[in-house]
Write a protein that holds these residues in place. Structure first.
Motif, PDB file in Angstrom:
ATOM      1  N   TYR A 163     -15.387 -21.255  19.528  1.00  8.88           N
ATOM      2  CA  TYR A 163     -14.298 -21.809  19.328  1.00  8.88           C
ATOM      3  C   TYR A 163     -13.271 -21.882  17.739  1.00  8.88           C
ATOM      4  CZ  TYR A 163     -11.042 -26.382  18.918  1.00  8.88           C
ATOM      5  OH  TYR A 163     -10.571 -27.223  18.743  1.00  8.88           O
ATOM      6  N   LEU A 164     -14.071 -22.539  16.780  1.00  3.07           N
ATOM      7  CA  LEU A 164     -14.406 -22.629  15.335  1.00  3.07           C
ATOM      8  C   LEU A 164     -14.277 -21.540  14.556  1.00  3.07           C
ATOM      9  CD1 LEU A 164     -16.667 -25.515  14.911  1.00  3.07           C
ATOM     10  CD2 LEU A 164     -14.505 -25.575  14.531  1.00  3.07           C
ATOM     11  N   THR A 165     -14.123 -19.644  15.164  1.00  2.00           N
ATOM     12  CA  THR A 165     -13.768 -18.929  14.478  1.00  2.00           C
ATOM     13  C   THR A 165     -12.965 -18.214  15.195  1.00  2.00           C
ATOM     14  OG1 THR A 165     -15.598 -17.913  16.452  1.00  2.00           O
ATOM     15  CG2 THR A 165     -16.513 -18.710  14.390  1.00  2.00           C
ATOM     16  N   GLN A 166     -11.650 -18.949  16.076  1.00  3.50           N
ATOM     17  CA  GLN A 166     -10.430 -18.375  17.328  1.00  3.50           C
ATOM     18  C   GLN A 166      -9.342 -18.151  15.774  1.00  3.50           C
ATOM     19  OE1 GLN A 166      -9.587 -19.853  21.068  1.00  3.50           O
ATOM     20  NE2 GLN A 166     -10.896 -21.232  20.037  1.00  3.50           N
ATOM     21  N   PRO A 167      -8.857 -17.234  15.713  1.00  3.41           N
ATOM     22  CA  PRO A 167      -7.973 -16.974  14.819  1.00  3.41           C
ATOM     23  C   PRO A 167      -7.465 -18.182  14.312  1.00  3.41           C
ATOM     24  CG  PRO A 167      -7.523 -15.111  16.488  1.00  3.41           C
ATOM     25  CD  PRO A 167      -8.750 -16.278  16.801  1.00  3.41           C
ATOM     26  N   VAL A 168      -6.398 -18.920  15.315  1.00  4.59           N
ATOM     27  CA  VAL A 168      -5.968 -20.634  15.269  1.00  4.59           C
ATOM     28  C   VAL A 168      -6.108 -21.252  16.297  1.00  4.59           C
ATOM     29  CG1 VAL A 168      -3.751 -20.797  15.765  1.00  4.59           C
ATOM     30  CG2 VAL A 168      -3.673 -18.788  15.494  1.00  4.59           C
ATOM     31  N   LEU A 169      -6.398 -22.112  15.752  1.00  7.89           N
ATOM     32  CA  LEU A 169      -7.877 -23.232  16.075  1.00  7.89           C
ATOM     33  C   LEU A 169      -6.770 -24.285  17.359  1.00  7.89           C
ATOM     34  CD1 LEU A 169     -10.469 -24.008  15.942  1.00  7.89           C
ATOM     35  CD2 LEU A 169      -9.972 -25.224  14.026  1.00  7.89           C
ATOM     36  N   PRO A 170      -6.698 -24.548  18.261  1.00  7.37           N
ATOM     37  CA  PRO A 170      -5.782 -25.791  19.211  1.00  7.37           C
ATOM     38  C   PRO A 170      -6.646 -26.517  19.424  1.00  7.37           C
ATOM     39  CG  PRO A 170      -7.070 -23.694  20.251  1.00  7.37           C
ATOM     40  CD  PRO A 170      -6.950 -23.327  18.954  1.00  7.37           C
ATOM     41  N   THR A 171      -6.043 -27.713  19.275  1.00  9.69           N
ATOM     42  CA  THR A 171      -6.407 -29.191  18.770  1.00  9.69           C
ATOM     43  C   THR A 171      -5.238 -29.722  19.793  1.00  9.69           C
ATOM     44  OG1 THR A 171      -4.441 -29.468  17.189  1.00  9.69           O
ATOM     45  CG2 THR A 171      -7.407 -28.945  16.728  1.00  9.69           C
ATOM     46  N   ARG A 187      -9.228 -27.320   7.984  1.00 13.69           N
ATOM     47  CA  ARG A 187      -8.959 -26.824   6.455  1.00 13.69           C
ATOM     48  C   ARG A 187      -9.856 -25.992   5.765  1.00 13.69           C
ATOM     49  NH1 ARG A 187      -6.597 -32.024   6.864  1.00 13.69           N
ATOM     50  NH2 ARG A 187      -8.345 -33.261   5.392  1.00 13.69           N
ATOM     51  N   ARG A 188     -10.960 -26.623   5.439  1.00 10.35           N
ATOM     52  CA  ARG A 188     -12.418 -25.943   5.144  1.00 10.35           C
ATOM     53  C   ARG A 188     -12.783 -24.379   5.413  1.00 10.35           C
ATOM     54  NH1 ARG A 188     -16.680 -30.599   3.459  1.00 10.35           N
ATOM     55  NH2 ARG A 188     -15.239 -32.025   2.825  1.00 10.35           N
ATOM     56  N   ALA A 189     -12.866 -24.233   6.863  1.00 10.40           N
ATOM     57  CA  ALA A 189     -12.532 -22.569   7.288  1.00 10.40           C
ATOM     58  C   ALA A 189     -10.926 -21.678   7.000  1.00 10.40           C
ATOM     59  CB  ALA A 189     -13.551 -22.840   8.516  1.00 10.40           C
ATOM     60  N   GLY A 190     -10.346 -22.352   6.341  1.00 13.54           N
ATOM     61  CA  GLY A 190      -8.771 -21.871   6.028  1.00 13.54           C
ATOM     62  C   GLY A 190      -8.443 -21.278   7.588  1.00 13.54           C
ATOM     63  N   LEU A 191      -8.443 -22.325   8.570  1.00 14.72           N
ATOM     64  CA  LEU A 191      -7.774 -21.493  10.012  1.00 14.72           C
ATOM     65  C   LEU A 191      -6.693 -23.050  10.212  1.00 14.72           C
ATOM     66  CD1 LEU A 191     -11.253 -21.919  12.630  1.00 14.72           C
ATOM     67  CD2 LEU A 191      -9.747 -20.122  11.311  1.00 14.72           C
ATOM     68  N   PRO A 192      -5.247 -22.005  10.892  1.00 13.39           N
ATOM     69  CA  PRO A 192      -3.984 -22.869  10.842  1.00 13.39           C
ATOM     70  C   PRO A 192      -4.376 -23.710  12.665  1.00 13.39           C
ATOM     71  CG  PRO A 192      -4.149 -20.475  12.063  1.00 13.39           C
ATOM     72  CD  PRO A 192      -5.231 -20.275  10.698  1.00 13.39           C
ATOM     73  N   THR A 193      -3.937 -24.773  12.815  1.00  9.59           N
ATOM     74  CA  THR A 193      -4.016 -25.630  13.850  1.00  9.59           C
ATOM     75  C   THR A 193      -2.804 -25.010  14.938  1.00  9.59           C
ATOM     76  OG1 THR A 193      -3.144 -26.867  12.977  1.00  9.59           O
ATOM     77  CG2 THR A 193      -5.950 -26.712  12.775  1.00  9.59           C
ATOM     78  N   ILE A 194      -2.931 -25.475  15.954  1.00 10.00           N
ATOM     79  CA  ILE A 194      -1.983 -25.716  16.886  1.00 10.00           C
ATOM     80  C   ILE A 194      -1.832 -26.322  17.955  1.00 10.00           C
ATOM     81  CG2 ILE A 194      -2.930 -23.752  18.376  1.00 10.00           C
ATOM     82  CD1 ILE A 194      -0.055 -23.630  19.162  1.00 10.00           C
ATOM     83  N   PRO A 195      -1.383 -28.023  17.515  1.00  8.53           N
ATOM     84  CA  PRO A 195      -1.418 -29.305  18.348  1.00  8.53           C
ATOM     85  C   PRO A 195      -1.023 -28.632  19.718  1.00  8.53           C
ATOM     86  CG  PRO A 195      -0.452 -29.548  16.530  1.00  8.53           C
ATOM     87  CD  PRO A 195      -0.702 -28.273  16.615  1.00  8.53           C
ATOM     88  N   LEU A 196      -1.965 -29.462  20.999  1.00  8.30           N
ATOM     89  CA  LEU A 196      -1.797 -28.946  22.102  1.00  8.30           C
ATOM     90  C   LEU A 196      -1.720 -30.515  23.105  1.00  8.30           C
ATOM     91  CD1 LEU A 196      -2.813 -25.266  22.679  1.00  8.30           C
ATOM     92  CD2 LEU A 196      -0.693 -26.040  22.292  1.00  8.30           C
ATOM     93  N   PRO A 197      -1.140 -30.861  24.363  1.00 13.38           N
ATOM     94  CA  PRO A 197      -1.003 -31.723  25.034  1.00 13.38           C
ATOM     95  C   PRO A 197      -2.587 -30.913  25.765  1.00 13.38           C
ATOM     96  CG  PRO A 197       1.263 -31.376  25.752  1.00 13.38           C
ATOM     97  CD  PRO A 197       0.868 -29.951  24.421  1.00 13.38           C
ATOM     98  N   SER A 198      -3.175 -31.883  25.973  1.00  7.85           N
ATOM     99  CA  SER A 198      -4.386 -32.221  26.630  1.00  7.85           C
ATOM    100  C   SER A 198      -4.726 -31.219  28.114  1.00  7.85           C
ATOM    101  CB  SER A 198      -5.218 -32.986  27.279  1.00  7.85           C
ATOM    102  OG  SER A 198      -5.923 -33.265  27.657  1.00  7.85           O
ATOM    103  N   PRO A 199      -3.574 -31.079  28.704  1.00  9.73           N
ATOM    104  CA  PRO A 199      -3.719 -29.809  30.185  1.00  9.73           C
ATOM    105  C   PRO A 199      -4.024 -29.463  29.241  1.00  9.73           C
ATOM    106  CG  PRO A 199      -2.248 -32.135  30.606  1.00  9.73           C
ATOM    107  CD  PRO A 199      -2.479 -32.729  28.861  1.00  9.73           C
TER     108      PRO A 199
END
Length: 334
Positions: free
Chosen positions: A195-203, A250-262
């Motif tokens: 999960y933590l090595t994806q190019p974009v991190l869903p949250t 932030r420490r891994a330099g990964l952009p995040t994309i916040p998503l609703p839980s479903p």
């Protein structure tokens, strides 16, 4: 004194490392590693150089494990064989059989053994679950806000119940149960590290969970001590401190994309086919509510603290994977 050690789950990274460290201990006469497939470091026919781990191919769900324990006069068992995610071929049903039925068979063999005097069980802090009703910090005697009802966490809870029953029936055996936070380090491949090595991190939108990690080096050292010393009881194992998921990103330099839980769960299903990871229900809950445990009992029992803090363990993982690190200078210290 420890003479002959059985280590289960030696085809996986931490199990192989534990077996190797114990085999290098001159006070230990023999280390036998069991699994359904041999680890890469051992030859396929089981023939290994003297002084190295001896491999025996055994499925813990079968009664054969009792024959191995009896034939080798095992005095210490280190059970590392719990799996945290289903395989693509076997699925969830096989995972549960391996974790729960396999442990039952192993404990039954230990109960009948006249030589076993120490049993070490690898468990997980996932037994505490993740919910909005959790305490700020879980101690070993804390009750979960909501008891795990599925997946790896449920398996581990059932396993611990069988371990407690075994400890009551064999009061002469030293039983140590280690609840590890998520392993982290250069050699770790898990649902969380994928999960933590994806190019974009869903949250999960609106949540920033607190996370704890234990570095693989510290995990191996704790297991080595428990396998060679008497420390009965249940212990949380984690690096000092916590990281928020946003700090990890932030420490891994990964952009995040916040998503609703479903939508977060749906994205996990979509990327499953790419070889990255799917998101189990328990991982979705962890990414919402997080989990933090107290490690005071372990520190007092061993007179020892982890070499790596949670932040330092994550830093080592980030650097080993070549992620575009934006680590803070203080991250390396405790």
């Amino acid at each position: 004194m420890t003479h002959t050690v059985l280590v289960t789950g030696v085809s996986r990274h931490i199990g192989a490392r534990v077996a190797s460290v114990l085999a290098a201990d001159p006070a230990i006469d023999r280390v036998i590693g069991v699994d359904t497939v041999p680890p890469p470091s051992l030859s396929r026919d089981g023939g290994v150089p003297p002084g190295r781990t001896e491999f025996v191919r055994v499925d813990l769900r079968s009664p054969d494990i009792a024959q191995v324990i009896a034939a080798a006069d095992i005095d210490t068992v280190v059970h590392m064989s719990l799996v945290s995610a289903p395989s693509r071929s076997g699925g969830r049903a096989l995972m549960k059989e391996h974790n729960v039925i396999g442990t039952m068979q192993l404990l039954g063999a230990c109960q009948r053994s006249a030589t076993v005097r120490r049993v070490v069980i690898r468990s997980t802090t996932a037994v505490y679950g993740s919910s909005p009703h959790d305490p700020a910090v879980f101690a070993e005697d804390s009750d979960p806000g909501e008891h795990p009802g599925h997946g790896y966490a449920k398996d581990a809870s059932e396993v611990e119940g069988y371990v407690r029953g075994f400890a009551r029936r064999r009061a002469d055996v030293v039983v140590s149960t280690l609840r590890f936070a998520n392993f982290m380090g250069p050699g770790i491949d898990s649902p969380l590290t994928r999960y933590l090595t994806q190019p974009v991190l869903p949250t999960v939108l609106g949540f920033d969970p607190r996370l704890q990690f234990v570095h693989e080096d510290d995990a191996v050292e704790v297991l080595r001590r428990m396998a060679t010393e008497d420390h009965p009881g249940t212990f949380n194992v984690a690096g000092d401190g916590v990281l928020l998921l946003s700090q990890c990103a932030r420490r891994a330099g990964l952009p995040t994309i916040p998503l609703p839980s479903p939508a977060f769960r749906l994205m996990g299903d979509l990327v499953k086919g790419t070889g990255l990871t799917g998101y189990s229900a328990e991982q979705v809950r962890l990414m919402r509510y997080g989990r933090v445990v107290d490690t005071t009992r372990l520190a007092a029992e061993l007179g020892w603290r982890p070499k790596f803090s949670t932040a330092a363990a994550f830093e080592d993982f980030v650097r080993s994977r070549g992620l575009p690190s934006r680590l803070l200078p203080t991250a390396a210290g405790r």
